[in-house]
Design a protein around this motif. Sequence first.
Motif, short mmCIF file in Angstrom:
data_model
loop_
_atom_site.label_atom_id
_atom_site.label_comp_id
_atom_site.label_asym_id
_atom_site.label_seq_id
_atom_site.Cartn_x
_atom_site.Cartn_y
_atom_site.Cartn_z
N UNK A 136 0.79 -1.22 0.00
CA UNK A 136 0.00 0.00 0.00
C UNK A 136 0.82 1.27 0.00
N UNK A 137 2.10 1.20 0.35
CA UNK A 137 2.97 2.38 0.30
C UNK A 137 3.36 2.66 -1.15
N UNK A 138 3.68 3.91 -1.43
CA UNK A 138 4.06 4.29 -2.79
C UNK A 138 5.35 5.10 -2.77
N UNK A 139 6.02 5.09 -3.93
CA UNK A 139 7.17 5.95 -4.19
C UNK A 139 6.88 6.66 -5.51
N UNK A 140 7.03 7.99 -5.51
CA UNK A 140 6.74 8.79 -6.71
C UNK A 140 8.03 9.07 -7.46
N UNK A 141 8.01 8.76 -8.77
CA UNK A 141 9.20 8.87 -9.62
C UNK A 141 8.93 9.86 -10.74
N UNK A 142 9.94 10.66 -11.06
CA UNK A 142 9.82 11.68 -12.09
C UNK A 142 11.15 11.80 -12.81
N UNK A 143 11.12 11.95 -14.14
CA UNK A 143 12.38 12.21 -14.82
C UNK A 143 12.40 11.81 -16.28
N UNK A 144 13.55 12.08 -16.87
CA UNK A 144 13.79 11.82 -18.30
C UNK A 144 14.51 10.50 -18.46
N UNK A 145 14.02 9.69 -19.38
CA UNK A 145 14.59 8.37 -19.67
C UNK A 145 15.08 8.36 -21.11
N UNK A 146 16.39 8.50 -21.29
CA UNK A 146 16.99 8.42 -22.63
C UNK A 146 17.10 6.94 -22.98
N UNK A 147 16.06 6.41 -23.62
CA UNK A 147 15.85 4.96 -23.72
C UNK A 147 16.94 4.20 -24.47
N UNK A 148 17.77 4.90 -25.27
CA UNK A 148 18.84 4.19 -25.98
C UNK A 148 20.10 4.03 -25.13
N UNK A 149 20.16 4.68 -23.98
CA UNK A 149 21.33 4.58 -23.10
C UNK A 149 21.26 3.28 -22.28
N UNK A 150 22.41 2.70 -21.96
CA UNK A 150 22.38 1.43 -21.21
C UNK A 150 21.83 1.58 -19.79
N UNK A 151 22.08 2.74 -19.15
CA UNK A 151 21.61 2.99 -17.79
C UNK A 151 21.05 4.40 -17.73
N UNK A 152 19.87 4.53 -17.11
CA UNK A 152 19.24 5.84 -16.96
C UNK A 152 18.88 6.05 -15.50
N UNK A 153 18.81 7.31 -15.10
CA UNK A 153 18.50 7.64 -13.71
C UNK A 153 17.34 8.62 -13.65
N UNK A 154 16.34 8.28 -12.82
CA UNK A 154 15.21 9.14 -12.57
C UNK A 154 15.19 9.51 -11.08
N UNK A 155 14.45 10.54 -10.73
CA UNK A 155 14.42 11.03 -9.35
C UNK A 155 13.22 10.49 -8.59
#
Length: 197
Positions: A136-155
């Motif tokens: 029932x707990x949630x975590x809210x994520x926001x950000x840009x995903x450069x989908x062709x990169x091997x690793x991406x980071x969102x906040x």
Amino acid sequence: MHSNTKSSHLKSYLISHSMASLNPNSNYLLIFLLCLSLTPLLTSAGHKPVHFHFCMQEKVTDPNATSIVVAKGPIALPGTPYRFGDIAVIDNALTQGPDPTSSLVGRAQGIFTVMKSDPSVNWVFNIVFAYGKYNGSTVTVLGRDAITQPMRELSVVGGSGIFRMAQGYLLIKTYSVNIATGDSVLELDLYVYPFKG
């Protein structure tokens, strides 16, 4: 020595005089800004993040699609099923492993928009936990995903339940993707600093 004392008194006078000349609203603003600047320290200082590893099952094809484009953009993006400006709503399963039949951890619920450059997508979604003490707990994520990169980071920009006012980050790797359909499996590593007030 005497000039240093004079200089010290002058500095004290100027600081106290400038503070006294501020109107009450300015003082409230300064206090607010000070509290705001301390928030990250209260949230994460001295605490290790909670780490989760799971996979997102994104299915855009019928039957049982979990990612649906609700507004189509005007410009096709070669090599993808998407268009620049597409807006999609997601309700993707989060599973322990890449196999869609592995144990359900929760769901990723929200939206993404398709950008023209790279290509990339902008995500706004909640990770909704469905097991154990996190249920029932949630975590809210926001950000840009450069989908062709091997690793991406969102906040991580917040949450609810155990993760109320959380901070952190989400690392995304593409585990597999069907270019023709857009169906994909994303490998996620979530690092969350719960609020410690």
